[in-house]
Design a protein around this motif. Structure first.
Motif, PDB file in Angstrom:
ATOM      1  N   ASN A 102       0.856  -0.963   0.094  1.00  0.00           N
ATOM      2  CA  ASN A 102       0.097   0.180   0.352  1.00  0.00           C
ATOM      3  C   ASN A 102       1.235   1.182  -0.377  1.00  0.00           C
ATOM      4  O   ASN A 102       1.327   1.717   0.821  1.00  0.00           O
ATOM      5  CB  ASN A 102      -1.059   0.043   0.912  1.00  0.00           C
ATOM      6  N   THR A 103       1.504   1.677  -1.194  1.00  0.00           N
ATOM      7  CA  THR A 103       2.422   2.182  -1.606  1.00  0.00           C
ATOM      8  C   THR A 103       1.537   3.962  -2.318  1.00  0.00           C
ATOM      9  O   THR A 103       0.784   4.160  -2.964  1.00  0.00           O
ATOM     10  CB  THR A 103       3.364   1.792  -2.303  1.00  0.00           C
ATOM     11  N   GLY A 104       2.297   5.197  -1.568  1.00  0.00           N
ATOM     12  CA  GLY A 104       1.700   6.435  -2.214  1.00  0.00           C
ATOM     13  C   GLY A 104       2.990   7.097  -2.558  1.00  0.00           C
ATOM     14  O   GLY A 104       4.216   7.108  -1.985  1.00  0.00           O
ATOM     15  N   ILE A 105       2.707   7.544  -3.543  1.00  0.00           N
ATOM     16  CA  ILE A 105       3.664   8.675  -4.176  1.00  0.00           C
ATOM     17  C   ILE A 105       3.478   9.809  -4.326  1.00  0.00           C
ATOM     18  O   ILE A 105       2.520   9.973  -4.865  1.00  0.00           O
ATOM     19  CB  ILE A 105       5.058   8.215  -5.624  1.00  0.00           C
ATOM     20  N   ASN A 106       3.881  11.066  -4.061  1.00  0.00           N
ATOM     21  CA  ASN A 106       3.773  12.621  -4.172  1.00  0.00           C
ATOM     22  C   ASN A 106       4.689  13.412  -4.834  1.00  0.00           C
ATOM     23  O   ASN A 106       4.805  12.998  -4.657  1.00  0.00           O
ATOM     24  CB  ASN A 106       2.440  12.823  -3.455  1.00  0.00           C
ATOM     25  N   GLY A 107       4.817  14.719  -5.877  1.00  0.00           N
ATOM     26  CA  GLY A 107       5.475  15.246  -6.421  1.00  0.00           C
ATOM     27  C   GLY A 107       5.386  15.452  -7.935  1.00  0.00           C
ATOM     28  O   GLY A 107       4.991  14.394  -8.164  1.00  0.00           O
ATOM     29  N   LEU A 108       6.162  16.421  -8.250  1.00  0.00           N
ATOM     30  CA  LEU A 108       7.033  16.835  -9.804  1.00  0.00           C
ATOM     31  C   LEU A 108       7.151  15.453 -10.194  1.00  0.00           C
ATOM     32  O   LEU A 108       7.703  15.037 -10.127  1.00  0.00           O
ATOM     33  CB  LEU A 108       7.750  18.141  -9.717  1.00  0.00           C
ATOM     34  N   TRP A 109       6.644  15.606 -12.021  1.00  0.00           N
ATOM     35  CA  TRP A 109       7.523  14.644 -13.002  1.00  0.00           C
ATOM     36  C   TRP A 109       7.827  13.358 -12.980  1.00  0.00           C
ATOM     37  O   TRP A 109       8.164  12.353 -13.687  1.00  0.00           O
ATOM     38  CB  TRP A 109       8.871  15.390 -12.937  1.00  0.00           C
ATOM     39  N   TRP A 110       6.232  12.861 -11.879  1.00  0.00           N
ATOM     40  CA  TRP A 110       6.452  11.384 -11.745  1.00  0.00           C
ATOM     41  C   TRP A 110       5.983  10.487 -13.049  1.00  0.00           C
ATOM     42  O   TRP A 110       6.682   8.918 -12.828  1.00  0.00           O
ATOM     43  CB  TRP A 110       6.182  11.144 -10.138  1.00  0.00           C
ATOM     44  N   ASP A 111       5.448  10.915 -14.048  1.00  0.00           N
ATOM     45  CA  ASP A 111       5.139  10.668 -14.863  1.00  0.00           C
ATOM     46  C   ASP A 111       5.794  10.489 -15.699  1.00  0.00           C
ATOM     47  O   ASP A 111       5.800   9.882 -17.668  1.00  0.00           O
ATOM     48  CB  ASP A 111       3.944  11.536 -16.172  1.00  0.00           C
ATOM     49  N   ARG A 112       7.438  10.328 -15.534  1.00  0.00           N
ATOM     50  CA  ARG A 112       8.539   9.723 -16.438  1.00  0.00           C
ATOM     51  C   ARG A 112       8.750   8.616 -16.237  1.00  0.00           C
ATOM     52  O   ARG A 112       9.502   8.003 -16.734  1.00  0.00           O
ATOM     53  CB  ARG A 112       9.436  10.820 -16.019  1.00  0.00           C
ATOM     54  N   LEU A 113       8.210   7.618 -15.359  1.00  0.00           N
ATOM     55  CA  LEU A 113       8.440   6.471 -15.032  1.00  0.00           C
ATOM     56  C   LEU A 113       8.231   5.950 -16.303  1.00  0.00           C
ATOM     57  O   LEU A 113       7.421   6.004 -16.616  1.00  0.00           O
ATOM     58  CB  LEU A 113       6.835   5.955 -13.475  1.00  0.00           C
ATOM     59  N   GLU A 114       8.864   4.589 -16.002  1.00  0.00           N
ATOM     60  CA  GLU A 114       8.309   4.211 -17.644  1.00  0.00           C
ATOM     61  C   GLU A 114       6.714   2.626 -17.361  1.00  0.00           C
ATOM     62  O   GLU A 114       6.851   3.268 -18.465  1.00  0.00           O
ATOM     63  CB  GLU A 114       9.199   2.591 -17.382  1.00  0.00           C
ATOM     64  N   ASN A 115       6.589   2.657 -16.216  1.00  0.00           N
ATOM     65  CA  ASN A 115       5.487   2.391 -16.400  1.00  0.00           C
ATOM     66  C   ASN A 115       4.435   3.078 -15.650  1.00  0.00           C
ATOM     67  O   ASN A 115       3.488   2.477 -15.123  1.00  0.00           O
ATOM     68  CB  ASN A 115       5.017   1.180 -16.272  1.00  0.00           C
ATOM     69  N   TYR A 116       4.587   4.363 -16.081  1.00  0.00           N
ATOM     70  CA  TYR A 116       3.707   5.654 -15.173  1.00  0.00           C
ATOM     71  C   TYR A 116       1.861   4.510 -14.768  1.00  0.00           C
ATOM     72  O   TYR A 116       1.234   4.855 -13.526  1.00  0.00           O
ATOM     73  CB  TYR A 116       4.149   6.705 -15.740  1.00  0.00           C
TER      74      TYR A 116
END
Length: 373
Positions: free
Chosen positions: A221-235
């Motif tokens: 049950n993981t959360g991430i927030n911040g700028l530019w995370w749509d850079r991830l390969e399988n976003y």
């Protein structure tokens, strides 16, 4: 064959009672933990004698994430010195200083403050100091600014030699700390419930580090927030767990820290030329970031990558936990999710160390002890 109604009712009653007992146990455990955390805060709140000083504080002039730091320093200053005059870098700061005649003009960040204003203040015989917020990532700029100030305070130990070589005679290592009014253990359950969380911008070193382990990381049950995370390969696969381009203020971030079992800290790289202004000197970073102190101040368990100067502030394995590789990160997440008591005790010791040594009150006391011994 349909079960008799009384059997179904009995099964429901047993299930209800088990759930009630489990909930009561979890509630007791959480309440006990929060009680211990708040007792640590109460008995370790730092206080120092009020100094007969007049400080003129020039804010960063920037918005989030700088504005909460400005707020933390201003409020802390008001509790430590006799008088505080506030100024914005877009004002005629030299004229204000000439009028109010402070003992010190202290600028935060100072990238928005024209150096000719600083020169004018010094010509009037008023001491100046700058607390640099982003070393070593903007040394191309700070190297030009620093010689205009009487005193330099940097949060990066590897930048001290740089400013000495530029002719600055008074250079001091002063990392940021935690502001306990922003980051603190809650007395009620958090609105957030997560096993793992990361808050921060997706600099390229973070993307490269996270890409290979995203399937494992997001299996919790993981959360991430911040700028530019749509850079991830399988976003798109993980988009439902990632808040992209959303800044959390201190209140929301504190909720996240309080409601997360393991908070990841992963420092940015000094070699990211796409965002850094450290292209000429490429000074490496050795000091922990402000988030390191803030996570601990919220009584959260922190799992951070290793920085060379981290041991000055926290004992790894006792007050904080560290990792060196992405695989080690996953292994330690798995370990500490199944060793709850050990995880909680480390978080509480990290909170106590922070309250004893690493708040803004401690940092400003250290600054004034240097400037006004």
């Amino acid at each position: 064959m349909q079960q008799p109604e009384n059997i179904n009712s009995l099964a429901a009653a047993v299930s209800y009672n088990k759930g009630r007992e489990s909930g009561a146990h979890d509630g007791y455990e959480e309440g006990y933990l929060k009680g211990r955390a708040n007792a640590i805060v109460a008995r370790n709140s730092a206080t120092f004698p009020l100094r007969p000083l007049h400080i003129m504080y020039v804010s960063s002039g920037k918005q989030y994430p700088y504005s909460p730091i400005d707020q933390a320093i201003i409020t802390t200053l008001r509790g430590m010195v006799h008088q505080v005059t506030l100024a914005d870098p877009r004002q005629q700061v030299a004229d204000i200083a000439a009028h109010v005649k402070p003992d010190l003009v202290l600028a935060l960040d100072a990238m928005e403050l024209p150096v000719n204003q600083v020169d004018e203040i010094r010509k009037k015989g008023i001491r100046t100091a700058v607390w640099l917020t982003d070393d070593p990532y903007y040394t191309d700029t700070t190297a030009k600014m620093a010689p205009h100030y009487d005193h330099i305070f940097t949060l990066e130990i590897n930048c001290i030699d740089l400013y000495h070589k530029l002719g600055c005679s008074s250079v001091h290592y002063l990392p940021f700390g935690a502001y306990p009014d922003h980051y603190f253990p809650l007395t009620v359950p958090s609105t957030v419930r997560r096993e793992v969380n990361f808050t921060g911008s997706a600099y390229w070193n973070r993307i490269y580090f996270m890409n290979p382990i995203m399937p494992q990381l997001m299996s919790y049950n993981t959360g991430i927030n911040g700028l530019w995370w749509d850079r991830l390969e399988n976003y798109p696969q993980y988009a439902h767990k990632i808040e992209v381009n959303k800044w959390h203020g201190p209140e929301d971030t504190n909720q996240v820290y309080n409601g997360t079992k393991i908070v990841i800290n992963l420092h940015r790289s000094h070699l990211d030329d796409s965002v850094n202004n450290n292209s000429k000197l490429k000074i490496p970073a050795a000091s922990p970031n402000p988030r390191c102190f803030e996570i601990c101040s919220a009584s959260a368990f922190q799992l951070t990558d290793v920085r060379d100067d981290l041991a000055r502030f926290y004992k790894a394995g006792e007050e904080i936990e560290t990792y060196s590789t992405s695989q080690e990160l996953i292994e330690k997440i798995e370990y500490y999710l199944t060793h709850e008591r050990e995880r909680q005790e480390i978080a509480l010791r990290g909170l106590e160390r922070t309250m004893k040594e690493h708040t803004y009150t401690h940092r400003l006391h250290q600054m004034f002890s240097i400037l006004f011994p």
